[in-house]
Design an enzyme around this catalytic site. Structure first.
Site, PDB file in Angstrom:
ATOM      1  N   LYS A   1     -10.392  -0.719  10.821  1.00  0.00           N
ATOM      2  CA  LYS A   1     -10.606  -1.883   9.945  1.00  0.00           C
ATOM      3  C   LYS A   1     -10.952  -3.126  10.754  1.00  0.00           C
ATOM      4  O   LYS A   1     -11.102  -4.210  10.207  1.00  0.00           O
ATOM      5  CB  LYS A   1      -9.338  -2.154   9.117  1.00  0.00           C
ATOM      6  CG  LYS A   1      -9.015  -1.052   8.107  1.00  0.00           C
ATOM      7  CD  LYS A   1      -7.902  -1.493   7.202  1.00  0.00           C
ATOM      8  CE  LYS A   1      -7.208  -0.351   6.493  1.00  0.00           C
ATOM      9  NZ  LYS A   1      -7.988   0.235   5.408  1.00  0.00           N
TER      10      LYS A   1
ATOM     11  N   GLN B   1      -4.345  -5.174   7.062  1.00  0.00           N
ATOM     12  CA  GLN B   1      -5.356  -6.122   6.563  1.00  0.00           C
ATOM     13  C   GLN B   1      -5.236  -7.481   7.250  1.00  0.00           C
ATOM     14  O   GLN B   1      -5.971  -8.404   6.894  1.00  0.00           O
ATOM     15  CB  GLN B   1      -5.213  -6.305   5.040  1.00  0.00           C
ATOM     16  CG  GLN B   1      -5.433  -5.047   4.234  1.00  0.00           C
ATOM     17  CD  GLN B   1      -6.873  -4.514   4.309  1.00  0.00           C
ATOM     18  OE1 GLN B   1      -7.778  -5.174   4.816  1.00  0.00           O
ATOM     19  NE2 GLN B   1      -7.077  -3.311   3.800  1.00  0.00           N
TER      20      GLN B   1
ATOM     21  N   ASP C   1       3.286  -4.249   7.857  1.00  0.00           N
ATOM     22  CA  ASP C   1       2.026  -3.548   7.698  1.00  0.00           C
ATOM     23  C   ASP C   1       0.924  -4.590   7.854  1.00  0.00           C
ATOM     24  O   ASP C   1       0.675  -5.387   6.945  1.00  0.00           O
ATOM     25  CB  ASP C   1       1.983  -2.891   6.315  1.00  0.00           C
ATOM     26  CG  ASP C   1       0.608  -2.338   5.982  1.00  0.00           C
ATOM     27  OD1 ASP C   1      -0.321  -2.515   6.782  1.00  0.00           O
ATOM     28  OD2 ASP C   1       0.468  -1.747   4.893  1.00  0.00           O
TER      29      ASP C   1
ATOM     30  N   CYS D   1      -4.887   2.495  -3.446  1.00  0.00           N
ATOM     31  CA  CYS D   1      -3.613   2.999  -2.901  1.00  0.00           C
ATOM     32  C   CYS D   1      -2.481   1.991  -3.131  1.00  0.00           C
ATOM     33  O   CYS D   1      -1.598   1.839  -2.262  1.00  0.00           O
ATOM     34  CB  CYS D   1      -3.721   3.355  -1.429  1.00  0.00           C
ATOM     35  SG  CYS D   1      -4.942   4.606  -1.087  1.00  0.00           S
TER      36      CYS D   1
ATOM     37  N   HIS E   1       0.870  -1.179   0.000  1.00  0.00           N
ATOM     38  CA  HIS E   1       0.000   0.000   0.000  1.00  0.00           C
ATOM     39  C   HIS E   1       0.910   1.233   0.000  1.00  0.00           C
ATOM     40  O   HIS E   1       2.031   1.171   0.515  1.00  0.00           O
ATOM     41  CB  HIS E   1      -0.827  -0.065   1.285  1.00  0.00           C
ATOM     42  CG  HIS E   1      -1.865   0.991   1.435  1.00  0.00           C
ATOM     43  ND1 HIS E   1      -1.583   2.252   1.905  1.00  0.00           N
ATOM     44  CD2 HIS E   1      -3.196   0.975   1.202  1.00  0.00           C
ATOM     45  CE1 HIS E   1      -2.704   2.959   1.964  1.00  0.00           C
ATOM     46  NE2 HIS E   1      -3.694   2.204   1.537  1.00  0.00           N
TER      47      HIS E   1
HETATM   48  N1  C6P Z   1      -6.354   0.367   2.861  1.00  0.00           N
HETATM   49  C1  C6P Z   1      -8.233   0.008   1.381  1.00  0.00           C
HETATM   50  O1  C6P Z   1      -9.350   0.276   0.934  1.00  0.00           O
HETATM   51  P1  C6P Z   1      -4.896   3.648   7.181  1.00  0.00           P
HETATM   52  O2  C6P Z   1      -5.534   4.484   6.116  1.00  0.00           O
HETATM   53  O3  C6P Z   1      -3.638   4.270   7.694  1.00  0.00           O
HETATM   54  O4  C6P Z   1      -5.833   3.210   8.239  1.00  0.00           O
HETATM   55  O5  C6P Z   1      -4.469   2.264   6.467  1.00  0.00           O
HETATM   56  C2  C6P Z   1      -3.572   2.299   5.405  1.00  0.00           C
HETATM   57  C3  C6P Z   1      -3.345   0.937   4.852  1.00  0.00           C
HETATM   58  C4  C6P Z   1      -2.108   0.364   5.002  1.00  0.00           C
HETATM   59  N2  C6P Z   1      -1.851  -0.872   4.554  1.00  0.00           N
HETATM   60  C5  C6P Z   1      -2.776  -1.609   3.946  1.00  0.00           C
HETATM   61  C6  C6P Z   1      -2.440  -2.995   3.491  1.00  0.00           C
HETATM   62  C7  C6P Z   1      -4.057  -1.083   3.746  1.00  0.00           C
HETATM   63  O6  C6P Z   1      -4.978  -1.824   3.131  1.00  0.00           O
HETATM   64  C8  C6P Z   1      -4.341   0.222   4.195  1.00  0.00           C
HETATM   65  C9  C6P Z   1      -5.675   0.853   3.961  1.00  0.00           C
HETATM   66  C10 C6P Z   1      -7.690   0.817   2.532  1.00  0.00           C
HETATM   67  O7  C6P Z   1      -7.554  -0.916   0.927  1.00  0.00           O
HETATM   68  C11 C6P Z   1      -7.765   2.281   2.267  1.00  0.00           C
HETATM   69  S1  C6P Z   1      -6.723   2.809   0.950  1.00  0.00           S
END
Ligand code: C6P
Length: 410
Positions: A227, A204, A201, A366, A124
């Site tokens: 999430k 997910q 990271d 993203c 991401h």
């Molecule tokens: N992905 C998706 O629709 P934040 O925004 O900081 O809570 O999470 C960022 C992020 C980081 N790593 C991974 C693997 C992610 O999937 C995400 C967030 C969302 O896939 C929003 S772009």
């Protein structure tokens, strides 16, 4: 038979009870953000009604109650990922801020010109851009682990990618596009063999699988409360010795021990990394979300999502021309399905599905470098969580068949 009693647990989610465009809401975008159960909503409500005060500051009962709840939530997060100490759990805004915290502190202090940082093509943007910024600032080299045709990490050249020059390896635990679950053990073992630290990271992963930071022996791990049924707050796990040695991230209240006009000293862990008034209610709300997930059992959550994903992958193939991304084996993937309908823009797919009250995500999610690798500007993605049912997947597939017909006649 699902590992979860979905029809009864759905009643815990007020938002799912509504109709959209006169049809029952089908929420298939939990990878973007999850819905919240009544217990989380009530925890937020009760906090603001009964115990709202700033933490670590007031010498009065309300402030002490707020502090107590906030620190209890931290301990729940600690237990959830099996960290050794609550001092290893830092509240952040989200996964993005947690990764940036490591890049700006550990990264700046430890990466020098000529060093290497290894990411992967699955990442991401939040696990790419902070490392690009760091590599540019330090004249370090950014490298990446490639991906195979099934959207999994290709580890064949791992030993030549991660070398004595590598200082940081930053990888996802589960891709938000292909759903691939990464073989972290192999990557972490190689990184540690050359003295590099690993930041995972887990945005997910933590919401969907049991995650044990000690069993993984991971150095840093980032995830987002929103999430995993909770509010908008993030968590950074870091090994205590690493966090102790790191300089602070942001300066301000609560992160200091003593401030003089020209010099300051830092508070103990984890407060050294928590400048200013934090997201108090949100952290407490995440504690309630963790309670909820633990009651369900993370093994059951994983099993339910695997069943749902297996069903989705099978049913989606009934849609003419639809091309699925991601690993073929269910055991190698998490609860989502990204796909392409050749000749139909994902935004059109999502807009037509919306008329059937189905929420999916369309775009590059993203993850532009990964989409470039697949030679696709965008994809459509349905993502699943504890409250989704096979019936909802049937609704999705019927609606997609309608999309296909609409565009082939047009
Ligand atoms: N992905 C998706 O629709 P934040 O925004 O900081 O809570 O999470 C960022 C992020 C980081 N790593 C991974 C693997 C992610 O999937 C995400 C967030 C969302 O896939 C929003 S772009």
């Amino acid at each position: 038979m699902s590992a979860l009693d979905v029809s009864s647990l759905r009643e815990d989610f007020p938002i799912l009870q509504q109709m959209v465009h006169g049809k029952p809401l089908v929420y298939l975008d939990s990878a973007a953000t999850s819905q919240k159960p009544e217990s989380v909503i009530q925890t937020l409500d009760a906090y603001y009604r009964a115990t709202n005060a700033n933490i670590h500051r007031g010498i009065y009962q309300l402030a002490e109650q707020a502090t107590e709840q906030y620190e209890t939530a931290r301990k729940k997060a600690q237990k959830f990922v099996n960290a050794k100490s609550w001092r290893e759990i830092v509240w952040t805004r989200n996964t993005t801020e947690a990764i940036n915290l490591v890049a700006y502190t550990y990264g700046r202090a430890n990466v020098r010109a000529g060093d290497e940082i290894v990411i992967s093509l699955l990442e991401h943007h939040s696990n790419i851009v902070p490392w690009q910024l760091l590599a540019k600032e330090k004249n370090a080299t950014l490298k990446h682990i490639p991906v195979d045709g099934q959207g999994r990490l290709a580890l064949d050249d791992l030993d030549t990618l991660i070398t004595d020059k590598t200082k940081i390896v930053a990888v996802t635990m589960m891709s938000n596009v292909t759903g691939a679950i990464t073989p972290l053990e192999t990557i972490i073992a190689r990184a540690h063999a050359v003295g590099a630290v690993v930041i995972v990271d887990a945005a997910q992963a933590v919401p969907h699988l049991p995650v044990d930071v000690r069993a993984l022996d991971v150095d840093f791990l980032a995830f987002s409360g929103h999430k995993m049924l909770g509010p908008f707050v993030g968590v950074l796990y870091g090994k205590r010795a690493l966090l102790e040695a790191m300089p602070p991230f942001m300066g301000g209240g609560d992160m200091i021990r003593k401030v003089e006009l020209y010099e300051s000293t830092w508070n103990e862990l984890p407060y050294k990394f928590e400048a200013g008034t934090p997201a108090i209610a949100e952290a407490i709300g995440l504690g309630a979300a963790i309670d909820y997930l633990e009651t369900l059992g993370m093994d059951n959550v994983r099993e339910h999502e695997q069943e749902l994903t297996a069903y989705a992958l099978e049913k989606l193939q009934e849609v003419p021309t639809l091309r699925l991304l991601g690993p073929e084996k269910i055991a190698e993937r998490g609860g989502l399905a990204a796909f392409e309908l050749p000749g139909i823009h994902p935004h059109d797919v999502a807009a037509v599905l919306d008329r059937d009250a189905i929420c999916i995500r369309a775009g590059h999610h993203c993850a532009q470098p990964l989409h470039a690798y697949f030679d696709l500007p965008a994809t459509s993605r349905a993502s699943f969580y504890v409250y989704n049912t096979p019936d909802e997947i049937d609704t999705l597939v019927t609606s997609l068949q309608g999309v296909r017909r609409m565009f082939s006649n047009g």
